[in-house]
Enzyme design. Structure first.
Site, PDB file in Angstrom:
ATOM      1  N   GLY A   1     -20.001 -35.030  15.030  1.00 44.84           N
ATOM      2  CA  GLY A   1     -19.596 -34.104  13.961  1.00 44.84           C
ATOM      3  C   GLY A   1     -19.872 -34.726  12.602  1.00 44.84           C
TER       4      GLY A   1
ATOM      5  N   CYS B   1     -15.651 -25.033   2.264  1.00 44.26           N
ATOM      6  CA  CYS B   1     -14.815 -24.264   1.336  1.00 44.26           C
ATOM      7  C   CYS B   1     -15.667 -23.433   0.381  1.00 44.26           C
ATOM      8  CB  CYS B   1     -13.924 -25.201   0.524  1.00 44.26           C
ATOM      9  SG  CYS B   1     -13.167 -26.485   1.516  1.00 44.26           S
TER      10      CYS B   1
ATOM     11  N   ALA C   1     -15.107 -35.677  15.883  1.00 45.74           N
ATOM     12  CA  ALA C   1     -14.720 -34.932  14.666  1.00 45.74           C
ATOM     13  C   ALA C   1     -15.469 -33.612  14.611  1.00 45.74           C
ATOM     14  CB  ALA C   1     -15.014 -35.786  13.432  1.00 45.74           C
TER      15      ALA C   1
HETATM   16  C1  LIG Z   1     -14.805 -20.543   4.685  1.00 43.57           C
HETATM   17  C2  LIG Z   1     -13.927 -21.751   4.601  1.00 43.57           C
HETATM   18  C3  LIG Z   1     -13.213 -22.027   3.441  1.00 43.57           C
HETATM   19  C4  LIG Z   1     -12.410 -23.169   3.365  1.00 43.57           C
HETATM   20  N1  LIG Z   1     -11.729 -23.402   2.190  1.00 43.57           N
HETATM   21  C5  LIG Z   1     -10.974 -24.518   2.087  1.00 43.57           C
HETATM   22  C6  LIG Z   1     -10.270 -24.816   0.876  1.00 43.57           C
HETATM   23  O1  LIG Z   1     -10.371 -24.081  -0.107  1.00 43.57           O
HETATM   24  N2  LIG Z   1      -9.526 -25.956   0.833  1.00 43.57           N
HETATM   25  C7  LIG Z   1      -9.420 -26.803   1.914  1.00 43.57           C
HETATM   26  O2  LIG Z   1      -8.740 -27.823   1.821  1.00 43.57           O
HETATM   27  N3  LIG Z   1     -10.070 -26.528   3.075  1.00 43.57           N
HETATM   28  C8  LIG Z   1     -10.829 -25.428   3.175  1.00 43.57           C
HETATM   29  N4  LIG Z   1     -11.482 -25.155   4.353  1.00 43.57           N
HETATM   30  C9  LIG Z   1     -11.274 -26.047   5.489  1.00 43.57           C
HETATM   31  C10 LIG Z   1     -12.178 -27.263   5.453  1.00 43.57           C
HETATM   32  O3  LIG Z   1     -13.514 -26.865   5.260  1.00 43.57           O
HETATM   33  C11 LIG Z   1     -12.023 -27.963   6.796  1.00 43.57           C
HETATM   34  O4  LIG Z   1     -10.685 -28.400   6.892  1.00 43.57           O
HETATM   35  C12 LIG Z   1     -12.944 -29.142   6.909  1.00 43.57           C
HETATM   36  O5  LIG Z   1     -14.285 -28.740   6.834  1.00 43.57           O
HETATM   37  C13 LIG Z   1     -12.694 -29.813   8.253  1.00 43.57           C
HETATM   38  O6  LIG Z   1     -13.602 -30.875   8.360  1.00 43.57           O
HETATM   39  P1  LIG Z   1     -13.974 -31.451   9.783  1.00 43.57           P
HETATM   40  O7  LIG Z   1     -15.000 -32.512   9.547  1.00 43.57           O
HETATM   41  O8  LIG Z   1     -12.737 -31.798  10.512  1.00 43.57           O
HETATM   42  O9  LIG Z   1     -14.619 -30.235  10.623  1.00 43.57           O
HETATM   43  P2  LIG Z   1     -15.866 -29.311  10.290  1.00 43.57           P
HETATM   44  O10 LIG Z   1     -16.072 -29.146   8.829  1.00 43.57           O
HETATM   45  O11 LIG Z   1     -15.677 -28.090  11.106  1.00 43.57           O
HETATM   46  O12 LIG Z   1     -17.088 -30.152  10.862  1.00 43.57           O
HETATM   47  C14 LIG Z   1     -17.288 -30.347  12.230  1.00 43.57           C
HETATM   48  C15 LIG Z   1     -18.766 -30.602  12.438  1.00 43.57           C
HETATM   49  O13 LIG Z   1     -18.966 -30.942  13.804  1.00 43.57           O
HETATM   50  C16 LIG Z   1     -20.170 -30.346  14.253  1.00 43.57           C
HETATM   51  N5  LIG Z   1     -20.077 -30.228  15.706  1.00 43.57           N
HETATM   52  C17 LIG Z   1     -19.209 -29.457  16.411  1.00 43.57           C
HETATM   53  N6  LIG Z   1     -19.383 -29.641  17.734  1.00 43.57           N
HETATM   54  C18 LIG Z   1     -20.396 -30.544  17.860  1.00 43.57           C
HETATM   55  C19 LIG Z   1     -21.048 -31.142  18.987  1.00 43.57           C
HETATM   56  N7  LIG Z   1     -20.673 -30.857  20.240  1.00 43.57           N
HETATM   57  N8  LIG Z   1     -22.057 -32.028  18.766  1.00 43.57           N
HETATM   58  C20 LIG Z   1     -22.440 -32.318  17.494  1.00 43.57           C
HETATM   59  N9  LIG Z   1     -21.854 -31.785  16.392  1.00 43.57           N
HETATM   60  C21 LIG Z   1     -20.846 -30.916  16.574  1.00 43.57           C
HETATM   61  C22 LIG Z   1     -20.215 -29.007  13.543  1.00 43.57           C
HETATM   62  O14 LIG Z   1     -21.553 -28.512  13.461  1.00 43.57           O
HETATM   63  C23 LIG Z   1     -19.648 -29.382  12.170  1.00 43.57           C
HETATM   64  O15 LIG Z   1     -20.658 -29.726  11.240  1.00 43.57           O
HETATM   65  C24 LIG Z   1     -12.309 -24.045   4.466  1.00 43.57           C
HETATM   66  C25 LIG Z   1     -13.042 -23.768   5.637  1.00 43.57           C
HETATM   67  C26 LIG Z   1     -13.846 -22.650   5.707  1.00 43.57           C
HETATM   68  C27 LIG Z   1     -14.634 -22.388   6.975  1.00 43.57           C
END
Ligand SMILES: Cc1cc2nc3c(=O)[nH]c(=O)nc-3n(C[C@H](O)[C@H](O)[C@H](O)COP(=O)(O)OP(=O)(O)OC[C@H]3O[C@@H](n4cnc5c(N)ncnc54)[C@H](O)[C@@H]3O)c2cc1C
Length: 191
Positions: free
Chosen positions: A9, A47, A116
């Site tokens: 991720g 976001c 992640a």
């Molecule tokens: C439209 C939207 C608006 C948002 N607005 C806000 C805001 O205003 N404020 C705020 O604090 N938060 C906001 N968020 C939430 C914030 O974006 C997330 O909390 C944050 O992106 C989480 O990060 P992460 O790395 O945990 O997961 P993600 O950002 O979901 O990243 C996970 C990554 O893992 C990859 N992945 C998944 N499975 C696999 C696999 N099997 N193999 C390889 N890669 C994989 C995916 O492609 C992705 O790139 C928003 C989210 C969205 C969707």
């Protein structure tokens, strides 16, 4: 031989962990860091997707804080985009990934594994296969797919947004700003 940390991720959580590990272990020959990301992008602002869809953010790249090349050149972190991890072999301490472009299978051993992969939108069974025009919003690739759909001819005119949390409300606003008639559906009493 260098230790290897594998990250699954390549967005906020995964690349923060990778960067922090590099800060603590600067010597690349001491710790190798490899991140697998199934999409095309790393360290992007999910976001910002609603503002990209609405047109307020014009350039997709404004939503990317570090691309794979920067991770490689400046941080010694190798990112394999378009690689989807499909299994983890705990006995052999290996991840197994599918190369989404080349089609092959890649195995990579790890000493440390960071998982992640974020949270994916729940998509109902009927919407998973042959139904066009159904989108979840998690990644920049999702945003690109949605924008591609909105720009095709004939232009879509109606949208239904399922879920009235802040993501749903922001997406509904973005679609209104693009000129669509939007209905938002929420099971709770209020969005
Ligand atoms: C439209 C939207 C608006 C948002 N607005 C806000 C805001 O205003 N404020 C705020 O604090 N938060 C906001 N968020 C939430 C914030 O974006 C997330 O909390 C944050 O992106 C989480 O990060 P992460 O790395 O945990 O997961 P993600 O950002 O979901 O990243 C996970 C990554 O893992 C990859 N992945 C998944 N499975 C696999 C696999 N099997 N193999 C390889 N890669 C994989 C995916 O492609 C992705 O790139 C928003 C989210 C969205 C969707």
């Amino acid at each position: 031989m260098a230790e290897r940390m594998i990250v699954i991720g390549g967005d906020a959580a995964g690349m923060s962990a990778a960067s922090q590990a590099r800060r603590r272990r600067r010597d690349r020959s001491d710790l190798e860091i490899v991140a697998f990301e199934r999409g095309n992008f790393t360290s992007y602002s999910a976001c910002g997707i609603p503002y990209w869809v609405s047109g307020l953010v014009e350039d997709r790249d404004e939503l990317i804080s570090r691309d794979p090349r920067t991770f490689r050149d400046e941080f010694g972190i190798e990112v394999r985009t378009r690689h989807e991890v499909t299994a983890i072999d705990l006995d052999r301490r290996e991840v197994i990934a599918r190369d989404l472009d080349g089609g092959g299978e890649v195995r990579a051993g790890f000493d440390t594994l960071v998982y992640a992969t974020g949270a994916s939108p729940v998509q109902p069974e009927w919407a998973r296969d042959d139904v066009s025009g159904v989108f979840g919003v998690q990644t920049l690739d999702d945003g690109a797919a949605l924008i591609g759909w909105l720009e095709r001819e004939p232009r879509p005119r109606h949208a239904v947004v399922v879920g009235g949390g802040y993501v749903g409300v922001e997406m509904a606003e973005a679609l209104v700003q693009r000129g669509l008639k939007v209905q938002l559906v929420e099971q709770a009493d209020q969005p």
